[in-house]
Scaffold this motif. Sequence first.
Motif, PDB file in Angstrom:
ATOM      1  N   SER A  28      40.125  47.771  65.379  1.00 19.21           N
ATOM      2  CA  SER A  28      39.803  47.073  66.446  1.00 19.21           C
ATOM      3  C   SER A  28      38.951  48.047  67.159  1.00 19.21           C
ATOM      4  CB  SER A  28      41.199  46.693  67.207  1.00 19.21           C
ATOM      5  OG  SER A  28      40.946  46.065  68.376  1.00 19.21           O
ATOM      6  N   LYS A  29      39.177  49.066  67.454  1.00 15.26           N
ATOM      7  CA  LYS A  29      38.515  50.005  68.098  1.00 15.26           C
ATOM      8  C   LYS A  29      37.101  50.149  67.424  1.00 15.26           C
ATOM      9  CE  LYS A  29      40.596  52.065  71.652  1.00 15.26           C
ATOM     10  NZ  LYS A  29      40.158  51.914  73.089  1.00 15.26           N
ATOM     11  N   LEU A  30      36.900  50.067  66.253  1.00 15.03           N
ATOM     12  CA  LEU A  30      35.569  50.160  65.686  1.00 15.03           C
ATOM     13  C   LEU A  30      35.143  48.897  65.936  1.00 15.03           C
ATOM     14  CD1 LEU A  30      36.587  51.447  61.897  1.00 15.03           C
ATOM     15  CD2 LEU A  30      35.308  52.462  63.625  1.00 15.03           C
ATOM     16  N   MET A  31      35.628  47.891  65.746  1.00 13.89           N
ATOM     17  CA  MET A  31      34.842  46.642  65.935  1.00 13.89           C
ATOM     18  C   MET A  31      34.392  46.151  67.535  1.00 13.89           C
ATOM     19  SD  MET A  31      36.945  43.931  63.279  1.00 13.89           S
ATOM     20  CE  MET A  31      36.926  44.283  61.469  1.00 13.89           C
ATOM     21  N   ASN A  32      35.145  46.800  68.395  1.00 12.07           N
ATOM     22  CA  ASN A  32      34.706  46.612  69.767  1.00 12.07           C
ATOM     23  C   ASN A  32      33.784  47.626  70.258  1.00 12.07           C
ATOM     24  OD1 ASN A  32      36.358  44.366  71.091  1.00 12.07           O
ATOM     25  ND2 ASN A  32      37.802  45.208  69.651  1.00 12.07           N
ATOM     26  N   SER A  33      33.254  48.523  69.323  1.00 11.38           N
ATOM     27  CA  SER A  33      32.351  49.455  69.747  1.00 11.38           C
ATOM     28  C   SER A  33      30.873  49.131  69.200  1.00 11.38           C
ATOM     29  CB  SER A  33      32.727  50.845  69.275  1.00 11.38           C
ATOM     30  OG  SER A  33      34.107  51.347  69.811  1.00 11.38           O
ATOM     31  N   ARG A  34      29.938  49.729  70.067  1.00 14.53           N
ATOM     32  CA  ARG A  34      28.614  49.555  69.836  1.00 14.53           C
ATOM     33  C   ARG A  34      28.175  50.578  68.849  1.00 14.53           C
ATOM     34  NH1 ARG A  34      25.705  46.630  74.147  1.00 14.53           N
ATOM     35  NH2 ARG A  34      23.899  47.918  74.062  1.00 14.53           N
ATOM     36  N   PHE A  35      28.350  51.553  68.985  1.00 11.27           N
ATOM     37  CA  PHE A  35      28.197  53.059  68.355  1.00 11.27           C
ATOM     38  C   PHE A  35      29.444  53.595  67.844  1.00 11.27           C
ATOM     39  CE2 PHE A  35      24.585  52.501  71.196  1.00 11.27           C
ATOM     40  CZ  PHE A  35      23.435  52.216  70.354  1.00 11.27           C
ATOM     41  N   CYS A  36      29.365  53.915  66.581  1.00 12.20           N
ATOM     42  CA  CYS A  36      30.489  54.675  66.127  1.00 12.20           C
ATOM     43  C   CYS A  36      30.131  56.139  65.555  1.00 12.20           C
ATOM     44  CB  CYS A  36      31.194  53.821  64.565  1.00 12.20           C
ATOM     45  SG  CYS A  36      31.951  52.329  65.301  1.00 12.20           S
ATOM     46  N   LEU A  37      31.017  57.051  66.002  1.00 10.82           N
ATOM     47  CA  LEU A  37      30.634  58.323  65.815  1.00 10.82           C
ATOM     48  C   LEU A  37      30.988  58.846  64.519  1.00 10.82           C
ATOM     49  CD1 LEU A  37      31.419  59.888  69.234  1.00 10.82           C
ATOM     50  CD2 LEU A  37      29.113  59.056  68.593  1.00 10.82           C
ATOM     51  N   CYS A  38      30.211  59.460  63.548  1.00 13.31           N
ATOM     52  CA  CYS A  38      30.568  59.732  62.365  1.00 13.31           C
ATOM     53  C   CYS A  38      30.481  61.201  62.061  1.00 13.31           C
ATOM     54  CB  CYS A  38      29.985  58.855  61.282  1.00 13.31           C
ATOM     55  SG  CYS A  38      29.733  57.265  61.464  1.00 13.31           S
ATOM     56  N   PRO A  39      31.267  62.256  62.444  1.00 14.21           N
ATOM     57  CA  PRO A  39      31.053  63.508  62.190  1.00 14.21           C
ATOM     58  C   PRO A  39      31.649  63.926  60.874  1.00 14.21           C
ATOM     59  CG  PRO A  39      32.951  63.399  63.582  1.00 14.21           C
ATOM     60  CD  PRO A  39      32.291  61.901  63.508  1.00 14.21           C
ATOM     61  N   SER A  40      30.920  65.092  60.439  1.00 16.51           N
ATOM     62  CA  SER A  40      31.414  65.450  59.104  1.00 16.51           C
ATOM     63  C   SER A  40      32.603  66.357  59.412  1.00 16.51           C
ATOM     64  CB  SER A  40      30.196  66.506  58.587  1.00 16.51           C
ATOM     65  OG  SER A  40      29.157  66.071  58.341  1.00 16.51           O
ATOM     66  N   GLY A  41      33.565  66.403  58.242  1.00 16.16           N
ATOM     67  CA  GLY A  41      34.636  67.206  58.512  1.00 16.16           C
ATOM     68  C   GLY A  41      34.594  68.659  57.909  1.00 16.16           C
ATOM     69  N   ALA A  64      30.765  54.067  72.521  1.00 16.23           N
ATOM     70  CA  ALA A  64      30.928  54.997  71.288  1.00 16.23           C
ATOM     71  C   ALA A  64      32.281  55.350  71.187  1.00 16.23           C
ATOM     72  CB  ALA A  64      30.051  56.199  71.193  1.00 16.23           C
ATOM     73  N   PHE A  65      32.663  55.525  69.868  1.00 15.69           N
ATOM     74  CA  PHE A  65      34.306  55.689  69.465  1.00 15.69           C
ATOM     75  C   PHE A  65      34.174  56.740  68.411  1.00 15.69           C
ATOM     76  CE2 PHE A  65      37.532  54.264  66.543  1.00 15.69           C
ATOM     77  CZ  PHE A  65      38.827  54.775  67.280  1.00 15.69           C
ATOM     78  N   PHE A  66      35.522  57.595  68.237  1.00 20.97           N
ATOM     79  CA  PHE A  66      35.751  58.256  67.146  1.00 20.97           C
ATOM     80  C   PHE A  66      37.269  58.465  67.362  1.00 20.97           C
ATOM     81  CE2 PHE A  66      36.855  62.383  65.696  1.00 20.97           C
ATOM     82  CZ  PHE A  66      36.990  62.297  64.408  1.00 20.97           C
ATOM     83  N   ALA A  67      37.831  58.571  66.285  1.00 19.30           N
ATOM     84  CA  ALA A  67      39.317  58.977  66.422  1.00 19.30           C
ATOM     85  C   ALA A  67      39.425  59.632  64.887  1.00 19.30           C
ATOM     86  CB  ALA A  67      40.152  57.721  66.294  1.00 19.30           C
ATOM     87  N   PRO A 101      46.570  56.229  70.649  1.00 20.54           N
ATOM     88  CA  PRO A 101      47.795  56.139  71.269  1.00 20.54           C
ATOM     89  C   PRO A 101      48.539  55.168  70.453  1.00 20.54           C
ATOM     90  CG  PRO A 101      46.039  56.029  73.049  1.00 20.54           C
ATOM     91  CD  PRO A 101      45.474  56.125  71.432  1.00 20.54           C
ATOM     92  N   ARG A 102      49.840  55.112  70.565  1.00 24.08           N
ATOM     93  CA  ARG A 102      50.904  54.215  69.876  1.00 24.08           C
ATOM     94  C   ARG A 102      50.294  52.524  70.355  1.00 24.08           C
ATOM     95  NH1 ARG A 102      55.675  54.894  67.570  1.00 24.08           N
ATOM     96  NH2 ARG A 102      55.847  57.174  68.413  1.00 24.08           N
ATOM     97  N   GLY A 103      50.240  52.208  69.036  1.00 24.66           N
ATOM     98  CA  GLY A 103      50.052  50.449  69.343  1.00 24.66           C
ATOM     99  C   GLY A 103      48.516  50.198  69.536  1.00 24.66           C
ATOM    100  N   VAL A 104      47.640  51.296  69.325  1.00 21.33           N
ATOM    101  CA  VAL A 104      46.326  51.039  69.462  1.00 21.33           C
ATOM    102  C   VAL A 104      45.642  50.740  68.021  1.00 21.33           C
ATOM    103  CG1 VAL A 104      44.001  51.788  70.224  1.00 21.33           C
ATOM    104  CG2 VAL A 104      45.854  51.862  71.708  1.00 21.33           C
ATOM    105  N   SER A 105      45.051  49.762  67.649  1.00 21.68           N
ATOM    106  CA  SER A 105      44.327  49.666  66.396  1.00 21.68           C
ATOM    107  C   SER A 105      43.080  50.277  66.144  1.00 21.68           C
ATOM    108  CB  SER A 105      44.213  48.232  65.887  1.00 21.68           C
ATOM    109  OG  SER A 105      43.440  47.909  64.736  1.00 21.68           O
ATOM    110  N   TYR A 106      42.866  51.016  64.949  1.00 24.22           N
ATOM    111  CA  TYR A 106      41.677  51.778  64.549  1.00 24.22           C
ATOM    112  C   TYR A 106      40.772  50.922  64.240  1.00 24.22           C
ATOM    113  CZ  TYR A 106      38.621  54.819  62.153  1.00 24.22           C
ATOM    114  OH  TYR A 106      37.627  55.566  61.830  1.00 24.22           O
TER     115      TYR A 106
END
Length: 513
Positions: free
Chosen positions: A390-403, A350-353, A383-388
């Motif tokens: 790419s992270k989404l596309m390499n995650s099974r689940f994507c965390l979608c919290p409200s703002g 799972a990923f969130f940024a 972190p610098r150089g990390v693609s947002y």
Amino acid sequence: MAPPNYDKPPLHPSSSWFSSLNLVLLVVVPLLVFLLLVSTLGPQQPSSFYPLSVASYHSSLVQEPTSNNPVVNGSSADSSFLEAETDFFASNMPFSDAIVEKEMSQLDMPKNMESGDIVKRNSKLERIEANLARVRSLIKEAALVRNLTSTHQDPDYVPQGPIYRNANAFHRSYLEMEKGFKIYVYEEGEPPIFHNGPCRSIYSSEGRFIHELEKGKFYRTQDPDEALVYFLPFSVVMLVHYLYEPETFNTDAIGMAVVDYVDVIAGKHPYWNRSLGADHFMLSCHDWGPRASSYVPHLFHKSIRVLCNANTSEGFKPSKDASFPEINLLTGEVERLLGGPSPSRRSILAFFAGRLHGYIRYLLLNEWKDKRDPDIQVFDQLPRGVSYTSKLMNSRFCLCPSGYEVASPRIVEAIYAECVPVLISDNYVPPFSDVLNWKAFSIQVSVKDIPNIKRILMGVSQRQYLRMQRRVKQVQRHFVVNATPKRYDVFHMINHSIWLRRLNIHVRDLDGS
């Protein structure tokens, strides 16, 4: 003593005391009745500058739902696809109850309207309502088919599978929309606030929709008498940009602009008065969309509001309002955002940024940001150089919290990246949830379960995950933004949401018959 009868002489006319009492009752009772009627029918004013010409539209024009004509939502199991996926509505109502008719009547006729115009306009409206009644019947009939695949022919796409509440009913409704849905865009107002909106930002959904309607290729009609709905073409994003004074937290200038606009179109055209705005719609992807609409009570309570901020705790009503997907298109293009590796090559559970933006994100970041768990990767800043992407596309689940508000562009980002969205929110109605079965392709986590996210996601079996991921790929077509809209894409799905809400009302003739 029996109450006085004003139709007959009093029983004892010789009694001076009784005559005096009669005189008092004759004066006081009618006065009390008059004051009661005034207080009941009089408009409510949300602010001191609300104009009389708009505020005087009486609420008695609308016949509110009763026990025989309820505003309800049904479940897909009971042939309903008009239900929004929320715990606030009953889920066992039949489809026939989900299509609601609200009778509208007209008290005041525009002074410049000739009798011939009335008859002509009434006959058009009668034909429109007769056709909508036919359409409602067709959809109800289609909803009786419980197959997972639509039985209707279509050269481009046949809805099927559990991502739909009722594939056959949705397909029938969509085909009928293509044949008969007409939108009239009021021409009053000038850019940049009216007939305009941002197309390359977090608010791109708002601008893209406005610009597509302005092109006039789909659904738009130049004849207001043949329209099913009427669009108020102001952009809340532009209202905020040009009228809001930063740091003041005062939105009265924005509200005044909306009030003035409704006042203008209500004075020049008969359509707002005819339905109290129930067949009118506004659209906003700004957090302040609901607040902007609140300055005109009938816009807030009667009109169709297409909102990214679809928060039921702030007045969003799924029976008349439509949830608007928030899509962040910084370049205006989506091609590079679509797709991703196969499930077997997605190494992140799972990923969130995202920045600290509201209490739900605070809880998420506080719980997971510093754990440095390779499975649950949560960042406030990558972190610098990390693609947002790419992270989404390499995650099974994507965390979608409200703002700060309930909507988040991360839901559509996840769907684009074929990553199963994990919705973390309170009181949020996801887009198109009257048609789509979100439980089939997303995980919904309550705010209190944020500490248990890893356990919840690890509990999803591989077989179940693969099914959900395939469904995400299938549902993706309904969220894609195309330079020229394609059937079943996000532009047409938004229109379908508006179409469904129009099916929920019945507008009467101008003469009130």
